[in-house]
Structure formats: C-alpha cells, structure tokens
Design a protein around this motif. Structure first.
Motif, mmCIF file in Angstrom:
data_model
loop_
_atom_site.group_PDB
_atom_site.id
_atom_site.type_symbol
_atom_site.label_atom_id
_atom_site.label_comp_id
_atom_site.label_asym_id
_atom_site.label_seq_id
_atom_site.Cartn_x
_atom_site.Cartn_y
_atom_site.Cartn_z
ATOM 1 N N PRO A 171 -9.213 1.801 1.990
ATOM 2 C CA PRO A 171 -7.770 2.009 2.152
ATOM 3 C C PRO A 171 -7.429 2.035 3.632
ATOM 4 O O PRO A 171 -8.151 2.631 4.430
ATOM 5 N N TYR A 229 0.862 -1.184 0.000
ATOM 6 C CA TYR A 229 0.000 0.000 0.000
ATOM 7 C C TYR A 229 0.900 1.235 0.000
ATOM 8 O O TYR A 229 1.788 1.360 0.848
ATOM 9 N N ARG A 246 -4.582 -1.491 -7.744
ATOM 10 C CA ARG A 246 -5.828 -0.743 -7.593
ATOM 11 C C ARG A 246 -5.471 0.659 -7.107
ATOM 12 O O ARG A 246 -4.480 0.854 -6.398
ATOM 13 N N GLU A 273 -12.207 2.979 -4.643
ATOM 14 C CA GLU A 273 -11.105 2.258 -5.274
ATOM 15 C C GLU A 273 -11.519 1.676 -6.617
ATOM 16 O O GLU A 273 -12.678 1.280 -6.813
ATOM 17 N N ASP A 281 -17.675 0.296 -6.244
ATOM 18 C CA ASP A 281 -16.700 0.747 -7.225
ATOM 19 C C ASP A 281 -17.365 0.826 -8.603
ATOM 20 O O ASP A 281 -18.575 0.666 -8.740
ATOM 21 N N THR A 297 -7.027 4.395 -5.409
ATOM 22 C CA THR A 297 -8.104 5.141 -4.758
ATOM 23 C C THR A 297 -7.750 6.619 -4.757
ATOM 24 O O THR A 297 -6.836 7.029 -4.028
#
Length: 456
Positions: A439, A269, A314, A345, A430, A316
């Motif tokens: 997140p 992340y 992915r 996201e 999404d 966000t």
C-alpha cells in the motif's frame, strides 16, 4: 474545548464559491463573541461563481461549547440557540421565489409572510425567525444551523511564499458540522463529519483574493467574488488528498487517484484510519475500473457528469481489529475466509466485493466532477460528495449535487507516478501465494501533497 474568541471568515484556502447539496451556492462569514453570542452571515447566489446574489441571511444567537464528542474523535459538541434570523432580497425575482416557498410550505404564522405582488425594496430586512415572538419561517428555505453542534479548531503554520522570505505564518481553521446531502433530512440531522474549514479572519492562508471581500460584506452588501476562468475537464494524471478527511459516520481517510485518459481507466487508493489526524491506519482499499466521457451537468452549473464502473478491488487490513472483523465475515462474502492478516493485501474481486466493508462488485457510480485552479495556479479536482447515509450514488437520480474536499494534482499527465505505485511490493505473500502489493504509505502521499502545496 476550542477557543473561539476571534472573528472567523469562511473562505477556505482558495477563493471559491461554496456548493451545498441541492445545489445551493453560497459564501459565509461567522463572528463569535467572547460572551458566547454569535452573528452569522450566509450569502446565497444564483450562480456557481458567487457573482449574482439572490438573498442574504443574517443570523444571531448564542453558542455554548459542551464536551468532547463521543462520536467524532477530535470534535467538540455544542448547543446553540437562535435569537433572530433576517433576510434581505437582492432582486424582485429572489423576493418572489422565496415568498412563494414560505407561503406554500409554512404553517399559519408564516402563510402571509409576504403578500403576493409586494414590490421589492432594496435593503429591506424581513424577519424570518424571532425567539421573542416564537415565529419561525425558515423551514421552507431548508435552513438550519445544526452545523454549530459539532466544532473543531485546528492551527498550523504556512511557509512564507516569497523566495526572499523565511519562516512561516499561523493559520487557524474552524471546522463545523456537515450538511446532510438530502434536503428533507437537513432540518433534523445532527452532523458527525465536517464541511470545508472556515479560515480565521486574522490568521488565514495566503494568498486569498476573496478573504477581504467576504470579511467586509454584510447583509446589504453581499460579496461579489473575483472572476474565475472556466477550465476544461482534464482528469489524466495523479490526484491526492491535501489533508486528513472526515466523513459522516466517523470515517477518517485520505484518497489517491490515478486517471488514464488514453483509455478511460482509473485506479483509486482509499486509506482509512481510526483517528482525525490519519495516523492510526485501519485498512486500505484499492479499486479500479473504467469511466465514461464526461458531459456538462444540467443540474450543477460548472460540474461535469461521469459514470464510473468499479470492476476490481483489493483490501489490506492494517490493524488487528479489522483483521478479526474480516476473518469472522461470512464465508464467500469477503476474500478467502480466515486468511486475512495485517499488512497483507487480498483480492476481493472473486467474492464480488466485501460485504463487511460494504463493497459490491461490479458496480457503477454516477458522479459529479469539477476541476479548478487555486490562487497559486495549482490544479484541484472536486469529486461529488458521498451520500450522508452511507449509500452509493448507484443510479442517475442519486448523482451528487455538491463536492467533497478537493484533491491536488501531483503528477499531471505523467504515468511514472502510477507505475511507481503499482510496482512496489512488501515481499509478503497474499492468500494465493503471490507477492502482496505494498500500500502506498499515506506519509508519502502527504509528503508529495505538501511539496506541491509549498512549491507548486
């Protein structure tokens, strides 16, 4: 502008040898005077433990702080002028190698810096640069002090470590500009990021076994750092940033990684921000893939070479500026065109990444890792420094030779922490109508990191 009226000592919060691109192994100690003069020591070594000194530089000059940086928020721009640079060799081998570099690559005024066969004289100081005589023989060493052109001072309080003690102690840290990862670029590169912070000689973190050793050193007596046990590479578990990180090209971020040793898969992340305190989020990237079995690095002693394949990602967006940028990207280049919204996201794997954010899928990166324990026996993970030009280490010849700021282990080999991350949802939908993955809040990451910093 930051106050720099006291002596500063470069030791970071763990006693470690500094690794610069090349690689170069060194320790540093800089002293700044109230009249703007400074005296800096740079001690270079043959080994990554900083126990076998090669040569020392003593650098004298003047520093003038100017104004807040227009490029790197939170930093102060500065001008510096070098008066003298001297070198002391600590062995015949070091003298022979450096003399050969200078004699081969420098101009007329330096071609005879040291005649071949000159006998090493312990303690002798040789002049590399003099403003008075306009002689400069430092280029062959890749030497520059452009790090002084970008300055930031931070103050925080460290909790007292003993159980019977309460309260905290002041810690002052000096951030100086980053060093370019390409040797040929460092002589004219102007930094936009930082190196690891230097600790104030008066107000530094505790414990710090190396602090006193480095503080008492000079060009004739280079510091010999304490012996450190070599740790095997143990990646399994969760690792998190200990502070807001600043990279070149004005990138502020925190990182969180999960490594699954059983099947050699990884998740990462990357939380990006618009400010140096990491309080104003812009976007988050989640990436995952596989990694290879590590092998000892032949170029950077103490490091381990791995290859990471990134197969999924992915994104966000967290603010309207990023949303607008992604929604205006070329169709098919970054998720579903026009479907981006803040806090939701979206999978960018079907579009082979996101051109607007410089993400290409799938791709392989050739990495350099190292694990260490700090003075409080906490596990730290060093991942290779990203190229200064923003490119990717996508071939073996681009593999890093230095490291980013370390991550701290926050969950060992346990899978529970990563399961918590992957199962929490925002309750939003999404672009495909599925629930959007929440997140992991950076506040939670930093809370976990601080817990381990305080109690680990």
């Amino acid at each position: 502008p930051p106050a720099m009226r006291c002596g500063w000592l470069r030791t970071a919060f763990l006693p470690r040898c500094e690794v610069r691109p090349g690689p170069e192994f060194l320790t540093r100690s800089y002293l700044f005077y109230a009249n703007r003069l400074f005296k800096a020591y740079q001690f270079y070594y043959w080994d990554p433990s900083c126990r076998d000194p090669s040569y020392s530089l003593v650098i004298k000059g003047k520093l003038r702080l100017r104004q807040a940086s227009w490029i790197t928020r939170g930093a102060t721009e500065a001008d510096y002028h070098l008066h003298k640079v001297g070198i002391v060799f600590h062995s015949q081998k070091a003298m022979r190698e450096v003399a050969a570099w200078i004699n081969q690559t420098s101009g007329e005024g330096c071609s005879g810096f040291l005649p071949p066969g000159r006998t090493w004289a312990p303690g002798a100081l040789y002049e590399l640069l003099s403003a008075k005589t306009e002689r400069d023989c430092t280029a062959a060493l890749g030497f520059a002090m452009h790090e002084l052109s970008l300055v930031r001072v931070e103050k925080h309080y460290q909790p007292l470590l003993q159980p019977q003690q309460s309260g905290s102690r002041l810690v002052e840290e000096l951030y100086l500009g980053d060093i370019h990862t390409e040797w040929v670029e460092r002589l004219h590169y102007r930094p936009t990021g930082y190196q690891r912070p230097m600790q104030s000689a008066v107000h530094h973190v505790h414990p710090c076994p190396a602090c006193g050793i480095i503080y008492r050193a000079d060009e004739h007596h280079p510091p010999i750092l304490p012996v450190r046990a070599q740790l095997p590479m143990q990646l399994s578990g969760s690792w998190v940033s200990t502070h807001c990180e600043v990279r070149p090209a004005v990138l502020f971020l925190t990182r969180y990684f999960i490594f699954h040793g059983s099947n050699h898969t990884w998740e990462g992340y990357y939380y990006h921000y618009s400010d140096p305190l990491c309080k104003q989020p812009t976007f988050t990237i989640y990436a995952s893939g596989r990694y290879t079995q590590g092998i000892p690095s032949s170029k950077v002693r103490g490091g381990t070479e791995l290859a990471f394949k990134v197969t999924q990602a992915r994104v966000t967006p967290m603010d309207q500026v990023t949303v607008m940028m992604l929604n205006s990207s070329e169709p098919g280049s970054c998720g579903l065109t026009g479907s981006w919204s803040a806090g939701v996201e979206q999978d960018i794997t079907p579009t082979n990444g996101c051109l607007a954010l410089g993400i290409k899928l799938p791709h392989t990166e050739y990495e350099l890792f190292k694990t260490e324990q700090d003075a409080k026996d906490r596990s730290l993970l060093y991942i290779g420094e990203r190229p200064t030009d923003g490119s990717s280490p996508d071939s073996p010849d681009k593999r890093p030779t230095s490291y980013q700021a370390p991550l701290i282990q926050c969950a060992g080999a346990s899978e529970e922490f990563s399961n918590y991350v992957s199962l929490k949802y925002l309750g939003k939908k999404d672009a495909n109508g599925n629930e959007a993955l929440k997140p992991l809040p950076v506040a939670f990451l930093l809370f976990i990191a601080l817990l381990f910093l305080r109690w680990g």
